[in-house]
Design a protein around this motif. Structure first.
Motif, PDB file in Angstrom:
ATOM      1  N   ASN A   1       1.174  -3.698  -9.920  1.00  0.00           N
ATOM      2  CA  ASN A   1       1.078  -2.937  -8.671  1.00  0.00           C
ATOM      3  C   ASN A   1       2.343  -2.150  -8.339  1.00  0.00           C
ATOM      4  OD1 ASN A   1       2.782  -4.949  -7.823  1.00  0.00           O
ATOM      5  ND2 ASN A   1       1.359  -5.847  -6.350  1.00  0.00           N
TER       6      ASN A   1
ATOM      7  N   ARG B   1      -0.140   3.244  -6.064  1.00  0.00           N
ATOM      8  CA  ARG B   1       0.070   1.836  -6.391  1.00  0.00           C
ATOM      9  C   ARG B   1      -0.959   0.895  -5.767  1.00  0.00           C
ATOM     10  NH1 ARG B   1       5.171   4.155  -5.808  1.00  0.00           N
ATOM     11  NH2 ARG B   1       6.531   3.886  -7.623  1.00  0.00           N
ATOM     12  N   GLN B   2      -1.368   1.191  -4.552  1.00  0.00           N
ATOM     13  CA  GLN B   2      -2.362   0.335  -3.901  1.00  0.00           C
ATOM     14  C   GLN B   2      -3.755   0.939  -3.932  1.00  0.00           C
ATOM     15  OE1 GLN B   2      -1.607  -2.781  -3.037  1.00  0.00           O
ATOM     16  NE2 GLN B   2       0.448  -2.303  -3.796  1.00  0.00           N
TER      17      GLN B   2
ATOM     18  N   ASN C   1      -5.753  -4.315  -8.782  1.00  0.00           N
ATOM     19  CA  ASN C   1      -4.444  -4.877  -9.077  1.00  0.00           C
ATOM     20  C   ASN C   1      -4.511  -6.345  -9.478  1.00  0.00           C
ATOM     21  OD1 ASN C   1      -3.319  -2.402  -8.590  1.00  0.00           O
ATOM     22  ND2 ASN C   1      -2.457  -2.929  -6.588  1.00  0.00           N
TER      23      ASN C   1
ATOM     24  N   ASN D   1      -5.340  -6.118 -13.210  1.00  0.00           N
ATOM     25  CA  ASN D   1      -4.440  -5.286 -14.032  1.00  0.00           C
ATOM     26  C   ASN D   1      -5.211  -4.193 -14.778  1.00  0.00           C
ATOM     27  OD1 ASN D   1      -2.449  -6.987 -13.165  1.00  0.00           O
ATOM     28  ND2 ASN D   1      -1.887  -7.764 -15.183  1.00  0.00           N
TER      29      ASN D   1
END
Length: 121
Positions: free
Chosen positions: A30, A53-54, A74, A77
């Motif tokens: 993340n 990222r989120q 996240n 992965n």
């Protein structure tokens, strides 16, 4: 060292859909922005889509806008690229890449080996 492995490519018919997957290992998932790129035969590698990222921010190339969706989980992965209404010009090797730096002007430092998508008409 972050490692990326793509899968999901293959031979598909024009008008069909494909979902590409990218599984990451060896890093904190993340903390990376992820992108998909593609390289058609005889052409340079081009940007397709990216995700923050989120997962709250996404960006798409004009050539796939409205036909592509990038997503991530996240906890797993994994990053996905779903493309619909495929055209012959979508034929390319699709690469997953990770950017640890920033959304604007960031650098994709880690790359997968690519997965082939061939669209037949």
């Amino acid at each position: 060292q972050l490692q990326l492995v793509e899968s999901g490519g293959g031979l598909v018919q024009a008008g069909d859909s494909v979902r590409l997957s990218c599984v990451a290992s060896g890093g904190t998932f993340n903390t990376y922005i992820f992108g998909w790129f593609r390289q058609a035969p005889g052409k340079e590698r081009d940007f397709v889509a990216s995700i923050s990222r989120q997962g709250g921010g996404t960006m798409y190339a004009d050539s796939v806008k409205g036909r592509a969706t990038i997503s991530r989980n996240n906890a797993e992965n994994t990053v996905w690229l779903h493309m619909s209404r495929l055209k012959s010009e979508d034929t390319a090797v699709y690469y997953c890449a990770a950017n640890p730096t920033g959304w604007y002007g960031g650098q994709y430092l880690y790359w997968g080996q690519g997965t082939h998508v061939t669209v037949s008409s």
